[in-house]
Motif scaffolding. Structure first.
Motif, PDB file in Angstrom:
ATOM      1  N   CYS A 317       0.821  -1.218   0.000  1.00 54.61           N
ATOM      2  CA  CYS A 317       0.000   0.000   0.000  1.00 54.61           C
ATOM      3  C   CYS A 317       0.856   1.271   0.000  1.00 54.61           C
ATOM      4  O   CYS A 317       2.070   1.235   0.248  1.00 54.61           O
ATOM      5  CB  CYS A 317      -0.940  -0.011   1.198  1.00 54.61           C
ATOM      6  N   ASP A 318       0.204   2.387  -0.266  1.00 59.19           N
ATOM      7  CA  ASP A 318       0.889   3.686  -0.320  1.00 59.19           C
ATOM      8  C   ASP A 318       1.628   3.955   0.986  1.00 59.19           C
ATOM      9  O   ASP A 318       1.135   3.639   2.089  1.00 59.19           O
ATOM     10  CB  ASP A 318      -0.128   4.808  -0.552  1.00 59.19           C
ATOM     11  N   GLU A 319       2.840   4.524   0.840  1.00 60.52           N
ATOM     12  CA  GLU A 319       3.652   5.027   1.958  1.00 60.52           C
ATOM     13  C   GLU A 319       4.123   3.936   2.920  1.00 60.52           C
ATOM     14  O   GLU A 319       4.606   4.236   4.015  1.00 60.52           O
ATOM     15  CB  GLU A 319       2.904   6.119   2.733  1.00 60.52           C
ATOM     16  N   VAL A 320       4.004   2.679   2.542  1.00 64.57           N
ATOM     17  CA  VAL A 320       4.498   1.581   3.384  1.00 64.57           C
ATOM     18  C   VAL A 320       6.010   1.452   3.217  1.00 64.57           C
ATOM     19  O   VAL A 320       6.554   1.636   2.130  1.00 64.57           O
ATOM     20  CB  VAL A 320       3.796   0.257   3.014  1.00 64.57           C
ATOM     21  N   TYR A 321       6.684   1.119   4.323  1.00 65.00           N
ATOM     22  CA  TYR A 321       8.136   0.895   4.315  1.00 65.00           C
ATOM     23  C   TYR A 321       8.398  -0.576   4.615  1.00 65.00           C
ATOM     24  O   TYR A 321       7.837  -1.143   5.565  1.00 65.00           O
ATOM     25  CB  TYR A 321       8.806   1.774   5.379  1.00 65.00           C
ATOM     26  N   SER A 322       9.252  -1.224   3.801  1.00 70.52           N
ATOM     27  CA  SER A 322       9.638  -2.612   4.072  1.00 70.52           C
ATOM     28  C   SER A 322      11.150  -2.712   4.186  1.00 70.52           C
ATOM     29  O   SER A 322      11.885  -2.436   3.227  1.00 70.52           O
ATOM     30  CB  SER A 322       9.154  -3.552   2.962  1.00 70.52           C
TER      31      SER A 322
END
Length: 344
Positions: A317-322
């Motif tokens: 999803c938008d703006e997710v950090y992994s």
């Protein structure tokens, strides 16, 4: 020729498979037999594409149980033996290198043995199968699997040229080509090794896969290959399938592979990564040192890094950090993955 089964048929493996088959065709190979086990229908689809594109006959030999590195030869014996008596190439699909197959054929004819193998020098041979050989002639004395004590720095790279007589030595059961078949041939002084020039990498795990991509792209650069992308938005070595769409304002590279049908929206930053078939990367996303699986989506302003592995059909999803996440197929990632973990 028999090529070991590709455990995950992604687009970079597909590209490497194409390079391997092109190299075989260049030295006169007219038929390729793929040893398949897991997801044989995927391999069949890839083989049809290769047949049409490269103009070479490709068939599959499907195992009903894992047969090791030699058993598939016995299973496919009728496909491999013909009246010509010509030697047979056996290659593993989980490696990437330059393929000196013409030189290998000449070497094989020169020594008169039963099998030729390629070896390469490595800094840490204890992780591999070491080949102890006579430097002057290439005659192999023995093969040692992951030696605890230093026995040499040349390792088996899983590319072989076999006389058809070798198939008579192999039973239809799970068998190791290295330590059941070649060990006996070495004892008979009929096994010879040729040192591989240029790069080599086992790409069986994600970290080595990314390193292998870099080495492969570097070799394309040295050969001035037309496969490499160019343009103001490209940095370093990059390959982009002709059907992929890249919008303005992106920065791609170094060491990036973008597969068929991908959409890369404006402002995206990609480096040291593979983006597989049908991936959609939305505006201003940033991906580095990661692998994005088939038909996945990476949202706007998302950041994916540190050996993140995204499987097929995932929606980030938008703006997710992994940060090093390993995401299984068909998941939706709504919150950030702050440390390396598997998302079931």
């Amino acid at each position: 020729m028999l090529c070991d089964h590709v455990p995950q048929c992604d687009d970079h493996h597909s590209q490497e498979g194409e390079n391997m088959i092109e190299a075989l065709k260049a030295v006169g190979v007219t038929e390729v037999v793929l040893a398949t086990n897991y997801q044989p229908e995927v391999m069949l689809n890839f083989s049809k594409d290769f047949e049409a594109k490269l103009g070479i006959k490709i068939t599959c030999s499907q195992e009903t149980e894992p047969l090791g590195t030699a058993g598939p030869l016995a299973l496919a014996r009728n496909k491999l033996i013909d009246d010509s008596g010509e030697p047979i190439f056996l290659l593993s699909s989980d490696i990437i290198c330059e393929y000196p197959l013409k030189e290998m054929i000449e070497f094989h004819k020169s020594h008169g043995g039963e099998v030729s193998i390629l070896v390469t020098k490595v800094d840490e041979p204890s992780k591999y199968g070491v080949v102890v050989m006579e430097e002057a002639t290439g005659q192999v004395e023995k093969l040692i699997d992951r030696p605890k004590l230093f026995a040499g720095n040349k390792i088996n790279v899983a590319i072989y040229l076999l006389n058809p007589s070798v198939l008579d030595r192999i039973e239809l059961r799970p068998t190791s080509i290295e330590y059941e078949v070649l060990t006996k041939i070495a004892a008979e002084k009929k096994l010879y090794a040729m040192v591989l020039q240029g790069f080599w990498m086992d790409i069986g795990n994600p970290k080595d896969y990314i390193i292998g991509l870099r080495l492969y792209l570097e070799s394309l650069r040295k050969r001035s290959s037309s496969k490499l992308a160019s343009g103001s938005h490209i940095v370093g070595n990059v390959i982009v399938d002709e059907s992929a769409k890249i919008d303005e304002g992106c920065l791609i590279g170094p060491d990036v592979a973008i597969g068929p049908g991908c959409v890369v929206e404006a402002g995206v930053r990609l480096s040291n990564c593979t983006v597989m078939r049908g991936v959609w990367i939305k505006k201003y996303a940033c991906i580095s040192n990661s692998i994005i699986g088939w038909h996945s989506t990476v949202g706007q302003w998302a950041r994916v890094e540190n050996m993140t592995i995204i499987a097929e059909g995932v929606n980030v999803c938008d703006e997710v950090y992994s940060n090093g996440g390993v995401v299984l197929p068909y998941k939706e990632i709504k919150s950030s993955i702050l440390k390396p973990e598997v998302v079931m």
